[in-house]
Design a protein around this motif. Structure first.
Motif, PDB file in Angstrom:
ATOM      1  N   ARG A  88       0.945  -0.676   0.475  1.00  0.00           N
ATOM      2  CA  ARG A  88       0.011   0.342  -0.336  1.00  0.00           C
ATOM      3  C   ARG A  88       1.130   1.307   0.175  1.00  0.00           C
ATOM      4  NH1 ARG A  88      -4.856   0.021   1.149  1.00  0.00           N
ATOM      5  NH2 ARG A  88      -4.455  -2.133   0.093  1.00  0.00           N
ATOM      6  N   ARG A  89       0.379   2.247  -0.629  1.00  0.00           N
ATOM      7  CA  ARG A  89       1.643   3.301  -1.372  1.00  0.00           C
ATOM      8  C   ARG A  89       0.334   4.650   0.150  1.00  0.00           C
ATOM      9  NH1 ARG A  89       1.212   5.240  -6.842  1.00  0.00           N
ATOM     10  NH2 ARG A  89      -1.145   4.902  -6.263  1.00  0.00           N
ATOM     11  N   ARG A  90       1.563   5.139   1.062  1.00  0.00           N
ATOM     12  CA  ARG A  90       0.573   5.728   1.858  1.00  0.00           C
ATOM     13  C   ARG A  90      -0.283   7.351   1.130  1.00  0.00           C
ATOM     14  NH1 ARG A  90       3.665  10.110   6.747  1.00  0.00           N
ATOM     15  NH2 ARG A  90       2.022  11.013   7.119  1.00  0.00           N
ATOM     16  N   TYR A  91       0.586   7.868  -0.183  1.00  0.00           N
ATOM     17  CA  TYR A  91       0.639   8.710  -0.279  1.00  0.00           C
ATOM     18  C   TYR A  91      -0.308   8.198  -1.715  1.00  0.00           C
ATOM     19  CZ  TYR A  91       3.956  11.101   2.114  1.00  0.00           C
ATOM     20  OH  TYR A  91       5.025  11.783   3.824  1.00  0.00           O
ATOM     21  N   SER A  92      -2.113   9.135  -1.907  1.00  0.00           N
ATOM     22  CA  SER A  92      -2.581   9.329  -3.192  1.00  0.00           C
ATOM     23  C   SER A  92      -2.268   9.515  -3.937  1.00  0.00           C
ATOM     24  CB  SER A  92      -4.335   9.746  -2.472  1.00  0.00           C
ATOM     25  OG  SER A  92      -4.931   8.879  -3.742  1.00  0.00           O
ATOM     26  N   SER A  93      -1.864  11.046  -3.662  1.00  0.00           N
ATOM     27  CA  SER A  93      -1.502  11.621  -5.215  1.00  0.00           C
ATOM     28  C   SER A  93      -0.418  13.249  -4.838  1.00  0.00           C
ATOM     29  CB  SER A  93      -2.967  12.127  -6.067  1.00  0.00           C
ATOM     30  OG  SER A  93      -3.684  12.848  -5.583  1.00  0.00           O
ATOM     31  N   TYR A  94       0.175  13.808  -6.002  1.00  0.00           N
ATOM     32  CA  TYR A  94       0.591  15.068  -5.363  1.00  0.00           C
ATOM     33  C   TYR A  94       0.074  15.547  -7.158  1.00  0.00           C
ATOM     34  CZ  TYR A  94       5.052  18.383  -5.670  1.00  0.00           C
ATOM     35  OH  TYR A  94       5.235  19.315  -5.579  1.00  0.00           O
ATOM     36  N   GLY A 196      -9.556  17.887 -11.860  1.00  0.00           N
ATOM     37  CA  GLY A 196      -8.852  17.821 -12.767  1.00  0.00           C
ATOM     38  C   GLY A 196      -8.714  16.312 -12.431  1.00  0.00           C
ATOM     39  N   VAL A 197      -8.037  16.383 -10.396  1.00  0.00           N
ATOM     40  CA  VAL A 197      -7.218  15.080 -10.120  1.00  0.00           C
ATOM     41  C   VAL A 197      -8.460  13.932 -10.075  1.00  0.00           C
ATOM     42  CG1 VAL A 197      -6.609  14.358  -7.283  1.00  0.00           C
ATOM     43  CG2 VAL A 197      -5.772  16.211  -8.688  1.00  0.00           C
ATOM     44  N   VAL A 198      -9.285  14.587 -10.108  1.00  0.00           N
ATOM     45  CA  VAL A 198     -10.598  13.543  -9.960  1.00  0.00           C
ATOM     46  C   VAL A 198     -11.451  12.751 -11.672  1.00  0.00           C
ATOM     47  CG1 VAL A 198     -13.276  13.395  -9.196  1.00  0.00           C
ATOM     48  CG2 VAL A 198     -12.066  14.497  -7.638  1.00  0.00           C
ATOM     49  N   LEU A 199     -10.900  13.479 -11.985  1.00  0.00           N
ATOM     50  CA  LEU A 199     -11.002  13.723 -13.668  1.00  0.00           C
ATOM     51  C   LEU A 199     -10.409  12.203 -14.198  1.00  0.00           C
ATOM     52  CD1 LEU A 199     -13.026  13.819 -16.151  1.00  0.00           C
ATOM     53  CD2 LEU A 199     -12.027  15.565 -16.525  1.00  0.00           C
ATOM     54  N   THR A 200      -9.027  12.520 -13.803  1.00  0.00           N
ATOM     55  CA  THR A 200      -8.395  11.856 -14.115  1.00  0.00           C
ATOM     56  C   THR A 200      -8.448  10.156 -14.096  1.00  0.00           C
ATOM     57  OG1 THR A 200      -6.913  11.581 -12.233  1.00  0.00           O
ATOM     58  CG2 THR A 200      -6.209  13.442 -14.207  1.00  0.00           C
ATOM     59  N   ASP A 201      -9.673   9.731 -13.906  1.00  0.00           N
ATOM     60  CA  ASP A 201      -9.887   8.253 -13.080  1.00  0.00           C
ATOM     61  C   ASP A 201     -10.821   7.772 -14.280  1.00  0.00           C
ATOM     62  OD1 ASP A 201      -7.979   7.435 -10.942  1.00  0.00           O
ATOM     63  OD2 ASP A 201      -9.772   8.406  -9.570  1.00  0.00           O
ATOM     64  N   ALA A 202     -11.239   8.715 -14.577  1.00  0.00           N
ATOM     65  CA  ALA A 202     -11.839   9.230 -15.764  1.00  0.00           C
ATOM     66  C   ALA A 202     -11.506   8.491 -17.411  1.00  0.00           C
ATOM     67  CB  ALA A 202     -13.226   9.370 -15.707  1.00  0.00           C
ATOM     68  N   LEU A 203     -10.289   9.233 -17.200  1.00  0.00           N
ATOM     69  CA  LEU A 203      -9.494   9.519 -18.232  1.00  0.00           C
ATOM     70  C   LEU A 203      -8.949   8.146 -18.851  1.00  0.00           C
ATOM     71  CD1 LEU A 203      -9.845  13.160 -18.500  1.00  0.00           C
ATOM     72  CD2 LEU A 203     -11.854  11.357 -19.279  1.00  0.00           C
ATOM     73  N   ILE A 204      -8.007   7.840 -17.795  1.00  0.00           N
ATOM     74  CA  ILE A 204      -6.774   6.889 -18.141  1.00  0.00           C
ATOM     75  C   ILE A 204      -7.511   5.445 -19.254  1.00  0.00           C
ATOM     76  CG2 ILE A 204      -4.730   5.631 -17.211  1.00  0.00           C
ATOM     77  CD1 ILE A 204      -5.021   6.898 -14.669  1.00  0.00           C
ATOM     78  N   GLY A 205      -6.492   5.307 -20.476  1.00  0.00           N
ATOM     79  CA  GLY A 205      -5.905   4.440 -21.617  1.00  0.00           C
ATOM     80  C   GLY A 205      -7.513   4.891 -22.120  1.00  0.00           C
ATOM     81  N   GLY A 347       2.737   8.809  -4.517  1.00  0.00           N
ATOM     82  CA  GLY A 347       1.920   7.945  -4.555  1.00  0.00           C
ATOM     83  C   GLY A 347       2.129   7.902  -6.502  1.00  0.00           C
ATOM     84  N   THR A 348       0.860   8.549  -6.708  1.00  0.00           N
ATOM     85  CA  THR A 348       1.098   9.051  -8.547  1.00  0.00           C
ATOM     86  C   THR A 348       1.242  10.710  -8.431  1.00  0.00           C
ATOM     87  OG1 THR A 348      -1.223   7.393  -8.644  1.00  0.00           O
ATOM     88  CG2 THR A 348      -1.426   9.032 -10.299  1.00  0.00           C
ATOM     89  N   PHE A 349       1.984  10.917  -9.450  1.00  0.00           N
ATOM     90  CA  PHE A 349       1.906  12.629  -9.301  1.00  0.00           C
ATOM     91  C   PHE A 349       1.510  12.708 -10.649  1.00  0.00           C
ATOM     92  CE2 PHE A 349       6.232  14.727  -9.034  1.00  0.00           C
ATOM     93  CZ  PHE A 349       5.770  16.416  -9.620  1.00  0.00           C
ATOM     94  N   HIS A 350       0.117  13.782 -10.568  1.00  0.00           N
ATOM     95  CA  HIS A 350      -0.034  14.281 -11.481  1.00  0.00           C
ATOM     96  C   HIS A 350       0.612  15.462 -12.359  1.00  0.00           C
ATOM     97  CE1 HIS A 350      -3.620  11.785 -11.279  1.00  0.00           C
ATOM     98  NE2 HIS A 350      -3.932  12.119  -9.763  1.00  0.00           N
ATOM     99  N   ILE A 351       0.518  15.707 -13.354  1.00  0.00           N
ATOM    100  CA  ILE A 351       1.504  16.353 -14.081  1.00  0.00           C
ATOM    101  C   ILE A 351       0.597  17.064 -15.319  1.00  0.00           C
ATOM    102  CG2 ILE A 351       3.748  17.634 -15.486  1.00  0.00           C
ATOM    103  CD1 ILE A 351       4.963  15.549 -14.403  1.00  0.00           C
ATOM    104  N   ASN A 352       0.389  18.520 -15.782  1.00  0.00           N
ATOM    105  CA  ASN A 352      -0.583  19.313 -16.452  1.00  0.00           C
ATOM    106  C   ASN A 352      -1.649  18.670 -16.293  1.00  0.00           C
ATOM    107  OD1 ASN A 352       1.057  21.162 -16.293  1.00  0.00           O
ATOM    108  ND2 ASN A 352       2.386  19.925 -18.013  1.00  0.00           N
TER     109      ASN A 352
END
Length: 541
Positions: A88-94, A196-205, A347-352
């Motif tokens: 398990r990763r402690r951090y969810s996202s940055y 945007g952080v939330v929306l990425t889960d709807a767009l990956i792939g 965690g997951t590092f979000h960029i742009n």
């Protein structure tokens, strides 16, 4: 066809493709006493769920195509006795703020107060953190209700909806299932960055917009949150190859026969499979053929030309990503001095990936251009699991990065432009990364035995050529809801388990099955259950 060195009458099921789902199906069937033959075109099982030494002379085993695990049920791990460790990763996202690189949103699963302070630091509206928390809590009510159904016979929509209602998730059902998820995100959250952080889960792939009416983005969102009921994405210790390796071991220990470097050339009526192995053509038959290749690939293999009979346009959907693997001498410094690189990359590092940037990127790609800046997500496997690196690399402080670039649809890549497009996409990924770093990422790349930088970029065409995913679609096509529409027939085991084709002897057992997608083994499990429940007697030899 020449005679097969393996007796053609010795098997109850033939599995086309030795990816992780095919191995799961083989293990279940073999444990149930069925005689199983797995045919894998590559020299090793595992498909896209593998680890590899991506850089010559460098002892680092990267999860090459798939990175994290969320959808693999504990039930399957226990049923098959898999010795798999998920960290398990402690951090969810940055998520750095593209307007001001000196600040960023850090979602810390271990410190709620710090996360709330981070929301304030990026200028999110008052109450945004609590709205964010409420939003995901509501989503979790729905995912906890639906998760157990993933490894059970399919429910009709009305029954799935009633199940959600009994769990107190009626509102979440409306938001996630009935209306474009973008509407709910925009209603509940005010910050462009947080949205945007939330929306990425709807767009990956998935090449989609937040408000698309076909709701592909909603289905993708649900699958990214449903794993374990919690949506946690864990790091497989030892790399993704450790997961497939355990499934292979379970299948072999149960008695399954796994033949590698065996290219299936046709799947014919009557359960006949033609394949080429050892420089010779062979043919085998069995009462059951389970297809672990993408439905579009199965279409090409079938001699009837009728296709899989699923009439599912999702099976032709294009992939929409670029994947980049890097090996660094150390983690890069950030423009945001308030957060350590270890936390940011933990965690997951979000960029742009703000709401606005994601939509602009979609529009650019739809018009035929590589988005600039390119939305990217980074995972640092080695921070959570340093075992994938040699002792020497660990001692030197080396780290791996795997980058997932969004909104890069397959339509941008052709056989003629693939090499140039790959270089363009790699440059776009590096530029996107550098926009939030305090130093160029290129300066930190280790070199391989030939002195070349340790960076590997895979376009959708590269992925199709390497692991047979049509149009580079990591889900073998578009995703489907984990339930069926009311009135859809569920009159056979294959239909009840979401693995049917128009040929009752051919079942889908891979990511192209309903409730497929990602590293889950759910497709393999469900196909095996359909076989075992079928009224058609299995051949006894």
């Amino acid at each position: 066809m020449s005679s097969n060195p393996i007796s053609t009458s010795a098997f109850d099921a033939i599995i086309v493709g030795g990816g992780h789902n095919g191995l799961a199906a083989a293990a279940y069937l073999a444990k149930a006493g069925r005689r199983v033959l797995v045919l894998e075109q590559l020299a090793h099982p595992g498909g896209a769920a593998i680890s590899a030494h991506a850089f010559d002379g460098v002892d680092a085993r990267l999860s090459r195509y798939s990175y994290l695990v969320s959808l693999l049920p504990r039930q399957i791990i226990e049923d098959l006795g898999l010795r798999i460790e998920l960290a398990r990763r402690r951090y969810s996202s940055y998520t750095p703020d593209p307007r001001d690189g000196s600040r960023a949103l850090l979602v810390d699963n271990g410190d709620e107060a710090a996360t709330a302070a981070s929301f304030a630091a990026v200028g999110a509206p008052d109450g945004e953190f609590h709205a964010f928390t409420r939003f995901y809590a509501a989503c979790r009510q729905l995912t906890e209700a639906l998760w157990p159904t993933m490894t059970a016979p399919l429910l009709p929509r009305s029954e799935a909806r009633a199940l959600a209602g009994r769990a107190g998730a009626a509102e979440a059902w409306e938001a996630m299932i009935e209306h474009p998820i973008g509407q709910t995100i925009a209603k509940e959250l005010g910050s462009d960055l947080v949205r945007g952080v939330v929306l990425t889960d709807a767009l990956i792939g998935t090449f989609a917009r937040a408000d698309d009416e076909d709701l592909q983005q909603n289905i993708c969102f649900l699958y990214h949150l449903i794993g374990g009921g919690t949506g946690d994405w864990d790091v497989p210790v030892g790399g993704m190859g450790a997961v497939s390796g355990e499934l292979e071991r379970a299948a072999r220990d149960a008695g399954a026969t796994i033949l590698t470097s065996a290219e299936v050339t046709a799947v014919r009526g009557g359960g006949v499979v033609d394949y080429r192995h050892g420089g010779r053509d062979h043919s085998a038959s069995a009462p059951w053929v389970l297809s672990n290749v993408a439905p579009a690939v199965l279409d090409r293999l079938r001699d009837s030309g009728t296709g899989t009979g699923t009439e599912n346009p999702n099976h032709r959907r294009e992939g929409a990503q670029v994947k980049v693997n890097l090996l660094l001498s150390r983690l890069p410094r950030l423009r945001d001095a308030s957060v350590s690189p270890e936390a940011a990359f933990g965690g997951t590092f979000h960029i742009n990936e703000t709401w606005t940037q994601l939509d602009s990127a979609y529009l650019s790609a739809a018009e035929g251009s590589v988005p600039s800046p390119l939305p990217c997500e980074i995972y640092c496997h080695s921070l959570t699991d340093p075992s994938i690196l040699s002792a020497e690399l660990r001692a030197a402080g080396a780290q791996t990065l795997t980058v997932f670039g969004l909104h890069v649809p397959d339509r941008l890549v052709t056989a003629e432009n693939n090499e140039d497009r790959r270089a363009e996409l790699q440059a776009a990924v590096l530029a996107s990364l550098n926009s939030v770093l305090a130093e160029p990422i290129e300066d930190l790349l280790l070199t391989d035995s030939a002195g070349q930088p340790c960076i590997e970029t895979k376009t959708t065409l590269d992925i199709e050529r390497a692991v047979g995913m049509p149009r580079g679609n990591i889900f073998h096509g578009g995703l489907d809801w984990p339930f069926v529409e009311d009135g859809e027939p569920l009159d056979t085991p294959a239909r009840r388990w979401g693995v049917a084709t128009d040929d009752p002897q051919i079942l889908l057992c891979g990511s192209g099955a309903r409730r497929g997608g990602a590293v889950s083994a759910i497709g393999g499990h469900n196909a095996a259950m359909a076989v075992l429940e079928s009224e058609t007697p299995l051949r006894n030899g």
